[in-house]
Design an enzyme around this catalytic site. Structure first.
Site, short mmCIF file in Angstrom:
data_model
loop_
_atom_site.label_atom_id
_atom_site.label_comp_id
_atom_site.label_asym_id
_atom_site.label_seq_id
_atom_site.Cartn_x
_atom_site.Cartn_y
_atom_site.Cartn_z
N LEU A 98 4.54 4.68 3.91
CA LEU A 98 4.38 5.50 4.98
C LEU A 98 5.66 6.30 5.13
O LEU A 98 5.26 7.48 6.00
CB LEU A 98 3.76 4.50 6.12
CG LEU A 98 2.36 4.04 5.85
CD1 LEU A 98 2.11 2.68 7.21
CD2 LEU A 98 1.42 4.86 5.54
N GLY A 145 0.96 -1.12 -0.74
CA GLY A 145 -0.51 0.25 0.05
C GLY A 145 0.44 1.63 0.11
O GLY A 145 2.32 1.35 -0.32
N HIS A 196 -7.15 7.32 -7.82
CA HIS A 196 -8.06 7.33 -8.18
C HIS A 196 -7.85 7.35 -9.67
O HIS A 196 -8.81 6.63 -10.92
CB HIS A 196 -8.78 8.76 -7.90
CG HIS A 196 -9.02 9.24 -6.77
ND1 HIS A 196 -10.14 9.57 -6.06
CD2 HIS A 196 -8.74 7.90 -5.71
CE1 HIS A 196 -10.38 9.38 -5.08
NE2 HIS A 196 -9.65 8.45 -4.24
N ASP A 207 -9.65 2.88 1.22
CA ASP A 207 -9.54 4.10 -0.21
C ASP A 207 -9.11 3.14 -0.74
O ASP A 207 -8.96 1.89 -1.39
CB ASP A 207 -8.78 5.10 0.71
CG ASP A 207 -7.35 5.27 0.37
OD1 ASP A 207 -6.79 4.02 -0.17
OD2 ASP A 207 -6.22 5.87 1.02
C1 LHQ Z 1 7.15 -0.80 4.48
C2 LHQ Z 1 5.95 -0.75 4.11
C3 LHQ Z 1 4.64 0.34 3.57
C4 LHQ Z 1 6.83 1.64 4.19
C5 LHQ Z 1 6.39 -2.77 4.68
N1 LHQ Z 1 5.26 1.71 3.89
N2 LHQ Z 1 7.75 0.62 4.00
C6 LHQ Z 1 -3.11 6.44 0.86
C7 LHQ Z 1 -2.97 8.25 0.68
C8 LHQ Z 1 -1.72 8.36 1.85
C9 LHQ Z 1 -1.34 8.02 3.37
C10 LHQ Z 1 -2.07 6.78 3.46
O1 LHQ Z 1 -2.74 6.31 3.10
C11 LHQ Z 1 -2.74 5.44 1.78
C12 LHQ Z 1 -3.87 4.08 1.58
C13 LHQ Z 1 -2.85 3.03 2.56
O2 LHQ Z 1 -2.68 2.12 1.62
S1 LHQ Z 1 -2.78 2.76 3.99
C14 LHQ Z 1 -2.29 2.12 3.80
C15 LHQ Z 1 -0.77 1.78 4.09
N3 LHQ Z 1 -0.12 0.16 4.29
C16 LHQ Z 1 0.38 -0.21 6.14
O3 LHQ Z 1 -0.22 0.64 6.56
C17 LHQ Z 1 0.05 -1.32 5.65
C18 LHQ Z 1 2.32 -1.42 6.09
N4 LHQ Z 1 2.58 -2.83 6.60
C19 LHQ Z 1 3.31 -3.71 6.86
O4 LHQ Z 1 1.47 -3.01 8.03
C20 LHQ Z 1 3.44 -5.12 7.03
O5 LHQ Z 1 5.05 -4.22 6.40
C21 LHQ Z 1 2.81 -6.29 6.40
C22 LHQ Z 1 1.81 -6.48 6.84
C23 LHQ Z 1 1.96 -5.41 4.95
C24 LHQ Z 1 3.61 -7.47 6.49
O6 LHQ Z 1 4.22 -7.81 7.19
P1 LHQ Z 1 6.20 -8.22 7.47
O7 LHQ Z 1 5.63 -9.53 6.08
O8 LHQ Z 1 6.10 -8.64 8.80
O9 LHQ Z 1 6.80 -6.95 6.49
P2 LHQ Z 1 7.73 -6.41 7.72
O10 LHQ Z 1 6.06 -4.98 8.03
O11 LHQ Z 1 8.90 -6.67 8.67
O12 LHQ Z 1 8.02 -4.88 6.43
C25 LHQ Z 1 9.17 -5.45 5.35
C26 LHQ Z 1 9.64 -3.95 4.98
O13 LHQ Z 1 8.88 -3.24 4.42
C27 LHQ Z 1 10.31 -3.02 6.43
O14 LHQ Z 1 11.18 -2.44 6.51
P3 LHQ Z 1 13.12 -2.68 6.92
O15 LHQ Z 1 13.91 -1.58 6.31
O16 LHQ Z 1 12.35 -2.84 8.30
O17 LHQ Z 1 12.94 -4.35 6.43
C28 LHQ Z 1 8.65 -2.22 6.33
O18 LHQ Z 1 9.34 -1.38 7.18
C29 LHQ Z 1 8.83 -1.90 4.71
N5 LHQ Z 1 7.36 -1.58 4.71
N6 LHQ Z 1 4.58 -1.58 4.42
N7 LHQ Z 1 3.45 0.40 3.78
#
Ligand code: LHQ
Length: 265
Positions: free
Chosen positions: A71, A68, A92, A147
């Site tokens: 962030l 997504g 969009h 969204d």
């Molecule tokens: C990330 C992300 C990420 C950056 C993983 N960004 N780095 C629209 C308009 C404006 C504002 C806000 O939002 C929107 C729409 C949206 O999409 S809101 C939703 C945004 N997405 C999320 O909240 C999901 C965030 N990610 C997670 O919850 C987890 O990463 C998931 C469950 C997807 C995967 O978990 P894991 O398999 O445990 O992987 P991880 O969390 O360890 O992620 C791997 C790497 O990717 C890690 O970086 P690092 O340097 O520690 O290896 C994360 O920081 C990075 N990453 N998602 N969205």
């Protein structure tokens, strides 16, 4: 023949009438920054315009499909950042470009599809999930609402009860449950995933692809129509399909008891 396009955040290639678009920011599980949203929109436009492309595959590099919105990028924008404008100018356009592309888009969901990444996955017309894939409305975890078209698409696909549950719990819905709920068309074991995707893509790209595109238009338009309007619009689209070479070839092949050779024209 393979045609490659230079993008910073995507890999794009065309082979055997199938365009493959790979989201390529694997270090973030293919989180969308502005460049990737713009480039994905451009790549779908490119594939829509290219007459040699008859089906499109969308997938992710590495272990994720897309996590997504990026962030880290969002946080760096500070207080003045308008999410509404970001959505209108970015996601969009991407979602609408996918829906108006009159070619089948096959989502090859290789890993997690979270937040707007789930929205983009659901804007595909057909989804094959790897056993390792999952779908997650991550929004509620950060205090947002779904969204990128999810409020519109998800209840249509799986019904309100399941859609609202996904939104509130932000639980990861695994591939097997996604199949049971009708969120994906097929699930393949990791070792067979690439071949399964290729099999479906080849089947779509060698079919009556003009008719496939018109079918997509007819089904999406029907969402805002009553039965009378939908029947009338269907007749109009069928008129177009019936003028295609594929229709003539399809009927000829049936009568000659041989497989049809469709050209998508
Ligand atoms: C990330 C992300 C990420 C950056 C993983 N960004 N780095 C629209 C308009 C404006 C504002 C806000 O939002 C929107 C729409 C949206 O999409 S809101 C939703 C945004 N997405 C999320 O909240 C999901 C965030 N990610 C997670 O919850 C987890 O990463 C998931 C469950 C997807 C995967 O978990 P894991 O398999 O445990 O992987 P991880 O969390 O360890 O992620 C791997 C790497 O990717 C890690 O970086 P690092 O340097 O520690 O290896 C994360 O920081 C990075 N990453 N998602 N969205």
């Amino acid at each position: 023949m393979t045609k490659a396009m230079p993008y910073d955040t995507l890999l794009y290639s065309v082979e055997n009438a199938v365009a493959t678009l790979t989201l390529n920011r694997p270090q973030t599980l293919n989180a969308f920054n502005d460049v990737m949203i713009r480039e994905a929109t451009e790549a779908f436009k490119q594939a829509a315009r290219d007459a040699s492309v008859r089906a499109i595959v969308l997938t992710g590099a590495g272990r994720g499909f897309s996590s997504g919105q990026d962030l880290a990028d969002t946080q760096s924008r500070g207080e003045g950042f308008s999410i509404a404008e970001h959505l209108r100018q970015g996601y969009h356009r991407l979602i609408k470009q996918m829906i108006k592309t009159e070619k089948p888009i096959l989502g090859a969901i290789n890993g997690v599809a979270a937040g707007a990444g789930c929205g983009v996955a659901l804007a595909c017309d057909f989804r094959v999930a790897s056993e390792k894939a999952s779908f997650m409305l991550a929004f509620s975890r950060i205090g947002l609402i779904p969204d990128s078209g999810l409020n519109w698409m998800l209840p249509r696909l799986i019904g309100y009860a399941r859609a609202y549950r996904m939104a509130l719990t932000a639980e990861k819905v695994p591939a097997a449950t996604a199949l049971e709920w009708g969120l994906v068309n097929a699930v393949a074991p990791e070792a067979e995933f690439a071949a399964t995707v290729q099999g479906w893509a080849t089947q779509f790209a060698s079919g009556a692809t003009r008719a496939f595109g018109l079918t997509k238009r007819g089904m999406y338009r029907s969402f805002d129509m009553d039965l009378d309007e939908a029947l009338d619009y269907e007749a109009h689209l069928q008129d177009i399909a019936a003028r295609s070479d594929d229709f003539k070839e399809g009927v000829r092949a049936f009568l000659e008891k041989r497989p049809a050779q469709f050209k998508g024209q």
